[in-house]
Design a protein around this motif. Structure first.
Motif, short mmCIF file in Angstrom:
data_model
loop_
_atom_site.label_atom_id
_atom_site.label_comp_id
_atom_site.label_asym_id
_atom_site.label_seq_id
_atom_site.Cartn_x
_atom_site.Cartn_y
_atom_site.Cartn_z
N GLY A 98 17.32 -18.97 -80.48
CA GLY A 98 17.42 -20.07 -79.51
C GLY A 98 16.97 -19.66 -78.12
N PRO A 99 17.01 -20.61 -77.18
CA PRO A 99 16.40 -20.39 -75.87
C PRO A 99 17.21 -19.51 -74.92
N SER A 100 18.53 -19.36 -75.16
CA SER A 100 19.32 -18.72 -74.11
C SER A 100 19.33 -17.19 -74.19
N MET A 101 18.98 -16.61 -75.34
CA MET A 101 18.94 -15.14 -75.44
C MET A 101 17.71 -14.62 -74.72
N LEU A 102 17.89 -13.56 -73.95
CA LEU A 102 16.75 -12.92 -73.30
C LEU A 102 15.94 -12.15 -74.34
N ILE A 103 14.64 -12.21 -74.25
CA ILE A 103 13.79 -11.38 -75.11
C ILE A 103 12.98 -10.44 -74.22
N VAL A 104 13.19 -9.15 -74.46
CA VAL A 104 12.52 -8.10 -73.69
C VAL A 104 11.53 -7.42 -74.62
N THR A 105 10.29 -7.32 -74.20
CA THR A 105 9.30 -6.78 -75.13
C THR A 105 8.42 -5.67 -74.57
N PRO A 106 8.39 -4.51 -75.26
CA PRO A 106 7.39 -3.49 -74.96
C PRO A 106 6.15 -3.77 -75.80
N GLY A 107 5.22 -2.83 -75.84
CA GLY A 107 4.00 -3.05 -76.63
C GLY A 107 3.07 -4.02 -75.94
N VAL A 108 3.11 -4.03 -74.61
CA VAL A 108 2.26 -4.95 -73.83
C VAL A 108 1.14 -4.14 -73.20
N ARG A 109 -0.08 -4.63 -73.33
CA ARG A 109 -1.22 -3.94 -72.76
C ARG A 109 -2.16 -4.94 -72.09
N PRO A 110 -2.42 -4.76 -70.79
CA PRO A 110 -3.46 -5.57 -70.16
C PRO A 110 -4.80 -5.25 -70.84
N GLU A 111 -5.74 -6.18 -70.75
CA GLU A 111 -7.02 -5.94 -71.41
C GLU A 111 -7.72 -4.70 -70.86
N TRP A 112 -7.48 -4.38 -69.60
CA TRP A 112 -8.18 -3.27 -68.96
C TRP A 112 -7.56 -1.90 -69.26
N ALA A 113 -6.46 -1.86 -70.03
CA ALA A 113 -5.80 -0.57 -70.27
C ALA A 113 -5.95 -0.17 -71.74
N PRO A 114 -6.01 1.16 -72.01
CA PRO A 114 -6.06 1.59 -73.41
C PRO A 114 -4.73 1.32 -74.11
#
Ligand code: C5P
Length: 235
Positions: A171-187
């Motif tokens: 549901g909408p009220s739980m916070l979701i924290v996510t790693p595994g994020v990469r900008p296009e300019w980064a390896p």
């Protein structure tokens, strides 16, 4: 409508000198820093204080997993340190999660508790070998996230590609924290399945965790600003 996700910079460094240098470089651009088991094992609460002294807030990523009494005691200490978020394993079970929640409530702290489900470093084979519940990995992740919500956790840590099914489940009220994020300019480094900051935001992340693309950049603050500029601004 969802808010613009917050940026958490992972301070995956070996000591206080390196951590302090990064926080000083980043303080004009970033307010939230992740102190994980490497830095905390090396430096302990001094690492948390070093961030706070420079105006930052701490996401204490200790992934606690022990008997309820012990986890509650550790959570109490984290709250006392002034961490704004702390992680624990949902697989510690309902009693452990509830004991942690009670510890936060009793301490009068607003620290948020975030549950980790199944470590994304486990592939289906590794999962079967180590945990193998008969449920299968995906269903198990959803079950643990639901348990976390029922036990009063404030949110969950999830890989970018789990955000959509998890959001549907919790549901909408739980916070979701996510790693595994990469900008296009980064390896991608060793991250296997990544999303860009914008994609993670669109998928419904409340916070994104980014380490190396920012911390190893020649100018970490400029890299952080570049990430922030990529996030959609939602009123
Ligand atoms: O440098 P990078 O952006 O890959 O750092 C990501 C941070 O998020 C690291 O601290 C890593 O331990 C953590 N993390 C992750 N994947 C998970 C859980 C945590 O990369 N599934």
């Amino acid at each position: 409508m969802r808010k613009t996700p917050g940026l958490i910079v992972a301070l995956d460094v070996k000591d206080l000198v390196a951590a302090t240098k990064l926080v000083e470089q980043l303080r004009s651009a970033v307010t939230l820093f992740k102190v994980g088991v490497q830095l905390f094992t090396a430096e302990g609460p001094r690492a948390v204080e070093a961030v706070q002294k420079r105006g930052g807030q701490v996401f204490l990523d200790l992934k606690l997993h022990d008997i309820p009494n012990t986890v509650a005691a550790a959570v109490r200490e984290a709250a006392k340190m002034g961490a704004v978020m702390c992680t624990l394993h949902a697989s510690g079970g309902r009693q452990m999660l509830q004991a942690a929640k009670e510890a936060v409530t009793q301490s009068g702290s607003s620290m948020r508790l975030l549950a980790v489900t199944i470590l994304t470093s486990l592939d289906p084979h590794g999962y079967e070998e180590a945990i193998g519940s008969g449920l299968g990995l995906q269903a198990h992740v959803i079950r643990l996230a639901s348990l976390a919500r029922e036990a009063g956790m404030d949110g969950i840590v999830a890989s970018t590609h789990e955000i959509a099914p998890l959001r549907a489940a919790v549901g909408p009220s739980m916070l979701i924290v996510t790693p595994g994020v990469r900008p296009e300019w980064a390896p991608a480094d060793d991250q296997l399945r990544v999303m860009t900051p914008r994609e993670a935001a669109a998928a419904g992340a409340d916070y994104i965790v980014i380490g190396r693309p920012i911390t190893t950049a020649a100018d970490p603050a400029a890299a952080a600003r570049r990430v922030l500029a990529e996030l959609p601004v939602v009123a």
